[in-house]
Design a protein around this motif. Structure first.
Motif, PDB file in Angstrom:
ATOM      1  N   HIS A  83       5.616 -10.298   1.935  1.00  0.00           N
ATOM      2  CA  HIS A  83       6.184  -8.890   1.757  1.00  0.00           C
ATOM      3  C   HIS A  83       7.329  -8.589   2.039  1.00  0.00           C
ATOM      4  N   TYR A  93       5.293 -18.071  -3.546  1.00  0.00           N
ATOM      5  CA  TYR A  93       4.117 -17.386  -4.238  1.00  0.00           C
ATOM      6  C   TYR A  93       3.411 -18.557  -5.145  1.00  0.00           C
ATOM      7  N   VAL A 136      -3.556 -13.126  -1.000  1.00  0.00           N
ATOM      8  CA  VAL A 136      -3.405 -12.141  -2.185  1.00  0.00           C
ATOM      9  C   VAL A 136      -3.952 -10.721  -1.910  1.00  0.00           C
ATOM     10  N   ALA A 137      -5.128 -10.339  -1.330  1.00  0.00           N
ATOM     11  CA  ALA A 137      -5.510  -9.262  -1.133  1.00  0.00           C
ATOM     12  C   ALA A 137      -4.609  -8.382  -0.284  1.00  0.00           C
ATOM     13  N   LEU A 139      -1.128  -8.706   0.180  1.00  0.00           N
ATOM     14  CA  LEU A 139      -0.157  -8.394  -0.617  1.00  0.00           C
ATOM     15  C   LEU A 139      -0.283  -7.293  -1.796  1.00  0.00           C
ATOM     16  N   ASP A 140      -1.523  -7.379  -2.313  1.00  0.00           N
ATOM     17  CA  ASP A 140      -1.966  -6.361  -3.199  1.00  0.00           C
ATOM     18  C   ASP A 140      -2.139  -4.717  -2.284  1.00  0.00           C
ATOM     19  N   GLY A 141      -2.771  -4.983  -1.371  1.00  0.00           N
ATOM     20  CA  GLY A 141      -2.873  -3.577  -0.613  1.00  0.00           C
ATOM     21  C   GLY A 141      -1.104  -3.389  -0.029  1.00  0.00           C
ATOM     22  N   LYS A 143       1.365  -3.210  -1.953  1.00  0.00           N
ATOM     23  CA  LYS A 143       2.097  -2.840  -2.927  1.00  0.00           C
ATOM     24  C   LYS A 143       1.293  -1.251  -3.283  1.00  0.00           C
ATOM     25  N   GLN A 144       0.009  -1.089  -2.666  1.00  0.00           N
ATOM     26  CA  GLN A 144      -0.540  -0.102  -3.155  1.00  0.00           C
ATOM     27  C   GLN A 144      -0.277   1.041  -2.547  1.00  0.00           C
ATOM     28  N   SER A 172      -3.128  -0.693   3.776  1.00  0.00           N
ATOM     29  CA  SER A 172      -3.430  -2.170   2.964  1.00  0.00           C
ATOM     30  C   SER A 172      -4.921  -2.444   3.779  1.00  0.00           C
ATOM     31  N   SER A 175      -7.871  -3.444   1.439  1.00  0.00           N
ATOM     32  CA  SER A 175      -7.501  -4.694   0.676  1.00  0.00           C
ATOM     33  C   SER A 175      -7.609  -5.998   1.619  1.00  0.00           C
TER      34      SER A 175
END
Length: 255
Positions: A83, A93, A136-137, A139-141, A143-144, A172, A175
């Motif tokens: 990140h 990735y 993955v979780a 990284l998504d967190g 971004k949110q 995050s 996530s």
């Protein structure tokens, strides 16, 4: 409170109904015990053989917890690095995704050849199945994170490190805990698979011995133990999430 308790008992009612149908079907059809034992017979075997099964259970729990800790730490650290360094993320990735396409059951013999029959190959197996969901979780967190909050902190003069540690990382956490719950359940199965590499104790060893001697009842004892351990690990992570991530719980209760 009563409604939540009622909803919590629904899965148990479904399981109880499933076991009743299983018991009646096996008895009615006259299925041999070595082919498909009845639930009562499996429970009896679990009770009678607990003294011999408990050391295998303890060994698997220790291995799964150690592998989960290592895998989750590596997964979270990998997510933070990817990140904060977008260039490395673009290069690494896709390789992370490819690493999950290699069947563990195929990779396991190679790990034995490379690292022997010790603890290291077992931990590598568990780490491989645990770190990816957390990465993955997380990284998504990251971004949110709410854009308006990021904009506010940037306008206030926050550095990149302050932006991450004080905003993106706390934001995050829901996530991250989602990834931890998935990895916690995977860690048990990863530990059982790793024990097939040549361990002296563990549920995987117990299952292998039971299968080779056509003790199907013991195989089911091992299967149910794996399921219960996965549920227990999942519940522990969920409890930790409720303790640490209080703002999401308050928001969900209001909704």
């Amino acid at each position: 409170m009563g409604i939540k308790l009622l909803k919590g008992w629904r899965p148990f009612a479904v399981l109880l109904l499933l076991f009743i149908v299983w018991e009646i079907s096996v008895k009615t059809a006259g299925v041999p015990e070595w082919l498909l034992p009845a639930p009562i017979h499996i429970g009896s075997e679990a009770y009678a053989g607990w003294a011999g099964f408990s050391p295998h259970l303890v060994s698997t729990v220790k291995l799964a917890m150690l592998g989960f800790f290592i895998g989750s730490s590596i997964g979270l650290l990998t997510a933070i690095v990817l990140h904060l360094l977008p260039t490395i993320r673009e290069a690494i990735y896709p390789l992370l995704i490819l690493s999950q396409n290699i069947p563990i059951i195929v990779l396991a013999p190679l790990l034995v050849i490379w690292f022997g029959f010790g603890l290291l190959p077992k931990l590598i197996v568990i780490t491989l199945v645990c770190f990816f969901p957390i990465t993955v979780a997380a990284l998504d967190g990251f971004k949110q994170t709410a854009p308006e909050l990021k904009h506010y902190m940037i306008m206030a003069g926050a550095t990149r490190g302050q932006l991450f540690w004080k905003l993106e990382l706390p934001y995050s956490l829901p996530s991250v805990f989602s990834g931890l719950k998935i990895s916690a359940t995977y860690s048990v199965m990863g530990a059982v698979i790793s024990e097939w590499l040549g361990a002296k104790e563990g549920i995987g060893v117990y299952m292998t011995l039971a299968s080779s001697s056509f003790r199907t009842d013991r195989v089911f004892v091992a299967i149910f133990a794996i399921m219960l351990l996965s549920l227990l690990f999942f519940a522990v992570i969920m409890l930790a999430e409720r303790r640490l991530v209080r703002w999401t719980n308050e928001r969900s209760e209001k909704q």
